[in-house]
Scaffold this active site. Structure first.
Site, PDB file in Angstrom:
ATOM      1  N   SER A 118      -3.142   6.818   5.845  1.00  0.00           N
ATOM      2  CA  SER A 118      -2.482   5.723   6.556  1.00  0.00           C
ATOM      3  C   SER A 118      -3.386   5.203   7.671  1.00  0.00           C
ATOM      4  CB  SER A 118      -1.150   6.200   7.149  1.00  0.00           C
ATOM      5  OG  SER A 118      -0.580   5.190   7.967  1.00  0.00           O
ATOM      6  N   LYS A 129       5.088   0.612   9.474  1.00  0.00           N
ATOM      7  CA  LYS A 129       4.849   2.011   9.811  1.00  0.00           C
ATOM      8  C   LYS A 129       6.114   2.556  10.474  1.00  0.00           C
ATOM      9  CE  LYS A 129       0.449   1.545   8.729  1.00  0.00           C
ATOM     10  NZ  LYS A 129      -0.129   2.149   7.503  1.00  0.00           N
ATOM     11  N   SER A 154       0.840  -1.204   0.000  1.00  0.00           N
ATOM     12  CA  SER A 154       0.000   0.000   0.000  1.00  0.00           C
ATOM     13  C   SER A 154       0.872   1.250   0.000  1.00  0.00           C
ATOM     14  CB  SER A 154      -0.912   0.016   1.232  1.00  0.00           C
ATOM     15  OG  SER A 154      -0.175   0.338   2.398  1.00  0.00           O
ATOM     16  N   SER A 193       0.767   3.739   2.213  1.00  0.00           N
ATOM     17  CA  SER A 193       0.713   4.434   3.507  1.00  0.00           C
ATOM     18  C   SER A 193       2.068   4.972   3.963  1.00  0.00           C
ATOM     19  CB  SER A 193       0.157   3.501   4.585  1.00  0.00           C
ATOM     20  OG  SER A 193       1.067   2.455   4.875  1.00  0.00           O
TER      21      SER A 193
END
Length: 268
Positions: A229, A145, A88, A90
């Site tokens: 996100s 993250k 993704s 994010s």
């Protein structure tokens, strides 16, 4: 599909077959061949039957070939380095969809595969690290993250500004409408000792988050693509036992077509 679990099962099955063959089956086969040779039965066999009698059974042959390879892969993947793919956007602009990354598995301690139990503590996640972890809401899914809050930190996010322990995290505008994301603002952020880039969307209000304290044994994480996100602002903290490792390099980019190695770089 839990690849780690399948790998552990494959190593266990091939290892057990290899061990049983070394201890019991191979000596028994050799004894039978010796008895056949002594009695003359081996010479009476057809060439095809003799070849079959001299050949190891296929499960044993496969186990002997694959066990050492699978074991090395398991050890490397579990305790040293594991590859992941970014699914993704994010973490844009730091990481993009199609990036293949390498994750250091021993930065935060050695852990058993599958159960993720820590054997040896070698370090802790630090503010600014790009961390891979098992999603708390679904441990079968890996997320990536940036660590923004450590145990005991007070975190707040308001009007697109991140606050750590009451202090605004320094950031600087680099470009309005960058080529790869014309709708975003490209900013440089100083998070702890780590300087990295983030996106903010000036046209979207984005989430607002009151001050929260990070519990002991947990971490607060956010994506660098701040307005796009799914992170701790929505679902909470990452427990220590869900930590997988620290992302440190992009080794390939592939998003359809031919793989590209021009994007090889370190991750900051």
């Amino acid at each position: 599909m839990d690849f780690a679990l399948l790998l552990v099962i494959a190593v266990a099955v091939t290892g057990v077959i290899w061990l049983l063959d070394a201890l019991f089956w191979r000596p028994a086969r050799r004894q039978r061949l010796a008895d056949s040779a002594e009695s003359g039965e081996l010479e009476k066999m057809s060439p095809k039957a003799r070849e079959k009698a001299l050949k190891d059974p296929w499960p044993v042959d496969y186990a002997r070939s694959f066990f050492p390879v699978l074991l090395v892969v398991l050890l490397l993947r579990s305790f040293l380095v594991e590859p992941f793919q970014i699914p993704s956007g994010s973490m844009r602009p730091t990481l993009t969809v199609g990036d293949f990354i390498l994750v250091n598995k021993f930065s935060y301690g050695l852990r058993l595969p599958v159960v993720n139990t820590q054997l040896v503590e070698l370090g802790k996640p630090e503010r600014g690290d790009v961390m891979v972890f098992r999603f708390p809401k679904d441990p079968g899914v890996n997320f990536i993250k940036r660590v923004v809050g450590l145990p005991g930190d007070e975190i707040r996010y308001q009007d697109k500004q991140l606050y750590v322990n009451g202090e605004p995290v320094p950031k600087q505008l680099l470009e309005t409408g960058p080529e790869r994301a014309p709708e975003e603002l490209l900013l440089k952020e100083q998070l702890g000792d780590v300087t990295h880039k983030i996106y903010n969307n000036p046209h979207a209000p984005g989430p607002q988050m009151r001050s929260v304290e990070v519990p002991e044994g947990h971490y607060f994480v956010m994506g660098d693509n701040r307005d796009h996100s799914n992170d701790s602002r929505y679902w909470g903290f990452v427990p220590e036992e869900n930590v997988v490792g620290k992302a440190f390099a992009v080794w390939m980019h592939w998003n359809g077509g031919l793989p590209s190695f021009t994007e090889v770089r370190g991750i900051h």
